[in-house]
Enzyme design. Structure first.
Site, PDB file in Angstrom:
ATOM      1  N   SER A  57       8.657  -0.748  -9.260  1.00 54.52           N
ATOM      2  CA  SER A  57       9.437  -1.118  -8.238  1.00 54.52           C
ATOM      3  C   SER A  57       8.326  -0.651  -6.998  1.00 54.52           C
ATOM      4  O   SER A  57       8.581  -1.403  -5.771  1.00 54.52           O
ATOM      5  CB  SER A  57      11.065  -0.666  -8.028  1.00 54.52           C
ATOM      6  OG  SER A  57      10.333   0.522  -7.899  1.00 54.52           O
ATOM      7  N   HIS A  92      13.948  -5.509 -11.025  1.00 55.62           N
ATOM      8  CA  HIS A  92      12.790  -6.693 -10.059  1.00 55.62           C
ATOM      9  C   HIS A  92      12.213  -7.802 -10.683  1.00 55.62           C
ATOM     10  O   HIS A  92      11.551  -8.478 -10.738  1.00 55.62           O
ATOM     11  CB  HIS A  92      11.423  -5.031  -9.645  1.00 55.62           C
ATOM     12  CG  HIS A  92      11.784  -4.859  -8.323  1.00 55.62           C
ATOM     13  ND1 HIS A  92      12.330  -4.382  -7.550  1.00 55.62           N
ATOM     14  CD2 HIS A  92      12.468  -3.561  -8.616  1.00 55.62           C
ATOM     15  CE1 HIS A  92      12.871  -3.386  -6.774  1.00 55.62           C
ATOM     16  NE2 HIS A  92      12.868  -2.866  -7.729  1.00 55.62           N
ATOM     17  N   LYS A 105      18.747  -8.415  -6.178  1.00 55.72           N
ATOM     18  CA  LYS A 105      17.045  -8.220  -5.542  1.00 55.72           C
ATOM     19  C   LYS A 105      17.196  -9.664  -6.091  1.00 55.72           C
ATOM     20  O   LYS A 105      17.871 -10.839  -4.855  1.00 55.72           O
ATOM     21  CB  LYS A 105      16.298  -7.906  -6.600  1.00 55.72           C
ATOM     22  CG  LYS A 105      16.517  -6.416  -5.818  1.00 55.72           C
ATOM     23  CD  LYS A 105      15.528  -4.953  -7.162  1.00 55.72           C
ATOM     24  CE  LYS A 105      15.587  -4.031  -6.255  1.00 55.72           C
ATOM     25  NZ  LYS A 105      17.131  -3.201  -6.086  1.00 55.72           N
TER      26      LYS A 105
END
Ligand SMILES: Cc1ncc(COP(=O)(O)O)c(C=O)c1O
Length: 396
Positions: A182, A209, A241
């Site tokens: 990240s 992610h 995300k």
């Protein structure tokens, strides 16, 4: 002054004196491309809404529709009356998308990580973790109260050494890694981790992610690179995300999911993810699977950013993902760069310890499908200026 106030004041003074104090900016408006701060519109380069789905008109309608169908609240724990058909459907779709037998939805990624590790690790077991894993995986190890060993970032040989030292027929080991890191934007060396592991430990990948962004069809760092459930038996994904919502899931074997439903305290003792959100994520997952244009646009912008940054010789880490960290090392430099960028019209936060190791402060630049090529060009000009003004950075 009370004892409590004195304690807090002393701690806050220390944080302020060492440039470590954090603040929450009051942004008047926010979208994935722009934010407004004190009446000024700034280009936003710190959103994890990588595909721009959080503000997609379909997602906004889906949330309203979901609220009409399921109400706005979670209403109860999943095991009481919180589990709705939409959670079930979403779990089935996530399992199919990630090429796993089953999935289980959680209200957040932090809780999914706490839940899965504390359910699977006992005191005699061991967690072997990449040093740069997300804080929630570290905290999960603490909650599990098992032995915790950390290997140097992405250093498979170090991981193999730790693994060879932990073999014990009465205990088991989990190797845990982020799929896409990240704060550094690089990918975990999953092929070599699988190779050195030889299924001795259970491999857990937190793909918060990577999911929706990288790998074949945006399936992330695991299914997107064709790693099977046998090779990676525990997969975590989040909805906050690329999926443009909130919440998370664990995917793996049917047995793993059945076990978590029985034993996983952060799953059992919390209110369910609201059905409206499950419905929105379900719709966004469909969008992600049927429209590759968001991902393709993002890939194009990453390439543009890398090309211009290489030409400007910016001190970037080697990342080909939407996370592009510009290393500034000292907290003070990173804060100064953040302030300068804000003056020039950009919203990019300095990331400092403990979010990253001490003396590796950086600007964490995130690119999204909501950006346009001219945003990237403007950003690169501003970054080049900052690097020129900052004599500690090489080259200029
Ligand atoms: C790698 C990683 N795992 C887990 C989480 C936690 O997910 P959530 O925000 O859904 O709690 C985050 C960040 O938020 C993350 O970056």
């Amino acid at each position: 002054m009370s004892h409590l106030s004195k304690f807090i004041k002393e701690r806050l003074n220390l944080l302020n004196a060492s440039s470590k104090a954090r603040s929450r900016a009051l942004l008047e408006t926010q979208s994935t491309r722009y934010v407004t701060k004190q009446g000024r519109r700034l280009l936003n380069f710190c959103s994890n809404d990588y595909l721009g789905l959080a503000w997609h008109p379909h997602a906004i309608s889906a949330l309203a529709e979901g609220a009409k169908l399921y109400g706005v609240g979670g209403t109860a724990s999943q095991l009481v009356s919180g589990h709705k058909p939409i959670h079930h459907l979403l779990e089935e779709n996530l399992a199919e998308f990630t090429e796993r037998e089953a999935a289980l939805v959680f209200p957040s990624g932090y809780m999914a990580n706490l839940g899965v590790l504390s359910a699977l690790l006992r005191r005699q077991d061991t967690l072997i973790a990449d040093r740069l894993n997300h804080a929630s995986l570290h905290d999960a190890g603490l909650l599990a109260r098992s032995k915790m060993l950390r290997y140097r970032h992405a250093d498979t040989q170090h991981c193999a050494t730790l693994l060879s030292e932990t073999q014990n027929e009465h205990a088991h080991t989990i190797i845990a890694t982020d799929g896409l890191f990240s704060m550094d934007g690089d990918l975990a060396p999953l092929s070599s981790l699988i190779q050195i592991n030889q299924q001795r430990a259970w491999l857990l990948v937190d793909d918060a992610h990577g999911l929706g962004v990288i790998g074949a069809a945006g399936k992330g760092s695991v299914a997107g690179y064709h790693f099977t459930q046998t090779q990676v038996p525990i997969l975590i994904g989040t909805f906050g995300k690329a999926l443009g919502g909130a919440g998370a899931f664990v995917a793996g074997s049917r047995d793993l999911i059945d076990y978590l439903i029985q034993i996983c305290r952060p799953y059992i003792y919390t209110t369910a993810l609201p059905g409206a959100m499950a419905y929105t994520v379900h719709q966004n997952l469909k969008l992600l699977q049927t429209q590759s244009s968001h991902r393709e646009k993002l890939i194009g912008l990453i390439k543009l950013f890398r090309t211009l940054a290489t030409e400007a010789q910016l001190p970037l880490l080697t990342s080909h993902t939407p996370i592009q960290p510009l290393m500034l090392y000292s907290d003070a430099n990173a804060l100064q760069a953040q302030a300068q960028l804000e003056k020039s019209g950009f919203w990019i936060k300095a990331i400092r310890a403990p979010s990253v190791p001490a003396n590796t402060a950086r600007l964490r630049i995130t690119l999204t499908a909501a950006h346009e090529p001219e945003d990237i060009t403007r950003l690169l000009e501003a970054l080049a200026n900052i690097c020129c003004q900052n004599t500690s950075l090489e080259p200029c």
